[in-house]
Design an enzyme around this catalytic site. Structure first.
Site, short mmCIF file in Angstrom:
data_model
loop_
_atom_site.label_atom_id
_atom_site.label_comp_id
_atom_site.label_asym_id
_atom_site.label_seq_id
_atom_site.Cartn_x
_atom_site.Cartn_y
_atom_site.Cartn_z
N ASP A 151 27.38 108.92 -27.27
CA ASP A 151 27.89 108.58 -25.94
C ASP A 151 28.09 109.82 -25.06
OD1 ASP A 151 28.72 106.77 -24.02
OD2 ASP A 151 30.02 105.67 -25.39
N TRP A 194 24.05 106.19 -19.69
CA TRP A 194 24.27 105.31 -18.52
C TRP A 194 23.31 105.56 -17.36
CZ3 TRP A 194 29.36 108.17 -19.02
CH2 TRP A 194 30.03 107.77 -20.19
N GLY A 195 22.20 106.27 -17.60
CA GLY A 195 21.23 106.49 -16.54
C GLY A 195 21.69 107.47 -15.47
N ASP A 215 28.03 99.83 -18.47
CA ASP A 215 28.30 98.83 -19.49
C ASP A 215 28.05 97.42 -18.94
OD1 ASP A 215 29.09 101.05 -20.82
OD2 ASP A 215 31.10 100.33 -21.31
C1 GLA Z 1 31.05 103.52 -23.38
C2 GLA Z 1 29.72 102.88 -23.78
C3 GLA Z 1 29.99 101.51 -24.41
C4 GLA Z 1 30.91 101.67 -25.62
C5 GLA Z 1 32.20 102.36 -25.19
C6 GLA Z 1 33.09 102.70 -26.37
O1 GLA Z 1 31.65 102.81 -22.35
O2 GLA Z 1 28.89 102.76 -22.67
O3 GLA Z 1 28.77 100.91 -24.80
O4 GLA Z 1 30.26 102.42 -26.60
O5 GLA Z 1 31.93 103.58 -24.51
O6 GLA Z 1 34.25 103.36 -26.00
#
Ligand code: GLA
Length: 433
Positions: A151, A194-195, A215
């Protein structure tokens, strides 16, 4: 499963010894990963029992049989603090033994996935892997994991990181390469960025998949917004590396049956990873049947064509219009068994949807096509030059697989179909008009 895994590990191990880190990452994950991710249904309320119960449901409901063979943890599996020697520790109450968890998942026939972050902390505030990349990668390997989602939260200050976004992620790619060299274990590596920084331009150099957007939420508005983002970058996807549109919300929130079908279809046909994000203890048979559409899964898992479907016409909007509510509606792409078409009705009422076959670059002029509907699972006759899907439901989808079925009838007028008409010319130079 164990035998297969050992074989794959051995092959990749031999391969990796002689190649660069990039090649190692490209050596795995030819096809989109299918499986489960615990975040959308449970967020931080996860524990070993729940994960194993979910794996049981996947087996019982036949999801494993149709290809969903990963069970992936997301955030919140760790203790908030590392050990005195810097090791990340799994939550002693909720995940008392990661080895036990992965052993049991493997015994059930699943691969096991874990989650970390390229910064100081994960998005929920647990330890990130920045400056602990190799140590954490070794830990994940020793726990028996096969897949790592990585992430983008808690980004270190510029004067510490002194890297671009690709460098920040490549630190873990390098660490995984070291692990592969030391142990022979290769991870499927999945970027979650996230692009923000055009990850579709560089993700393929280091990962199986890369998130292209925020998300997902279980509402139609979120789906159309993600489909809109994907419509402009379909070329980035192929075997070994692909746009990740985030988890499947089938059965979550307020998504209707038709909306859930559109969701599953779009994700599968753009060749995104298919990771179920629903609580399987409460999912309905109707929603399960969407996830188990094998004719659509076959396109997602096509061993010959790794490319995404792409829009050939936007529909409601002029082509190439960015519109998060009404994204592109008419899509097509090649597949092992023919040309696949996806028609999405973004309107809130039913609509007829028409296209000329040769609007799709994968269709041959002068050929007629048999039409198979991949949701009704019926053969719907022969299409000559065009096709109209009648009364596509509000927010609904039609998926068609077109196969060549001989020459079109002789003498059809006009002599050229679709866009070619404006340049339609006889051998002697006479223009058809
Ligand atoms: C980010 C990611 C989600 C998830 C959360 C976990 O928001 O984009 O897909 O993994 O973190 O905290």
């Amino acid at each position: 499963m164990t035998v297969l895994k050992t074989f794959i590990t051995a092959v990749v191990g031999i391969f990796s010894a002689a190649t660069s880190a990039n090649a190692i990452m490209n050596g795995v994950g030819k096809l989109p990963v299918m499986g489960y991710n615990a975040w959308n249904a449970f967020a931080c309320n996860v524990n070993e029992t729940l994960i194993l119960q979910t794996a049981q449901y996947m087996k019982e409901y036949g999801l494993l049989d149709v290809g969903y063979n990963h069970v992936n943890l997301d955030d919140c599996w760790a203790m908030k603090n590392r050990s005195a020697t810097g090791e990340v520790i799994s939550d002693t109450i909720r995940f008392p033994s990661m080895n036990n968890l992965t052993d049991q998942l493997h015994a059930l026939g699943f691969y096991a996935g874990i989650y970390s972050d390229s910064g100081w902390f994960t998005c929920a505030g647990y330890p990130g892997s920045f400056m602990h990349e190799e140590q954490d990668a070794m830990t994940f390997q020793s726990w028996g994991f096969d897949f790592l989602k990585y992430d983008n939260c808690a980004i270190p200050f510029d004067d510490i990181i002194r890297e671009g976004i690709t460098g920040k992620y490549h630190r873990m790619v390098d660490a995984l390469a070291v692990v592969a060299e030391k142990t022979g274990t290769t991870f499927v590596f999945s970027l979650c960025e996230w692009g923000w920084n055009q990850v579709w331009l560089w993700g393929a150099h280091m990962s199986h998949s890369w998130r292209i957007d925020d998300d997902i939420a279980p509402h139609w508005k979120s789906l159309t917004s993600i489909i809109n983002s994907a419509s402009f970058i379909t070329q980035a996807t192929n075997h070994y590396g692909r746009n990740d549109l985030d988890m499947l919300e089938i059965g979550n929130g307020d998504l209707s049956y038709d909306e859930a079908k559109s969701h599953f279809t779009a994700w599968a046909l753009v060749k995104a990873p298919l990771l179920i994000g629903t609580n399987l203890a409460t999912i309905s048979q109707e929603m399960l049947s969407i996830l188990k559409n094998q004719e659509i899964i076959a396109i997602n898992q096509d061993p010959v064509h790794g490319t995404s479907i792409s829009p050939f016409r936007w529909g409601i909007n002029p082509d190439w219009t960015y519109n998060a509510t009404h994204p592109a509606q008419y899509w097509s792409g090649p597949s092992e068994n023919g040309t696949v078409f996806m028609l999405i009705n973004t309107l809130s009422q039913p609509a007829d949807m028409f296209f000329n076959l040769t609007e799709s670059p994968w269709i041959r002029a002068g050929i007629q096509y048999s039409v198979r509907d991949l949701w009704t699972h019926t053969d719907n006759g022969t299409a000559v030059r065009s096709f109209t899907a009648m009364s596509v439901p509000a927010h609904g989808v039609v998926v068609l697989l077109l196969k060549e079925d001989g020459n079109e009838p002789a003498g059809l007028m006009p002599p050229c179909a679709g866009e070619a008409l404006s340049q339609c010319t006889a051998e002697d130079g006479t223009r058809y008009s």
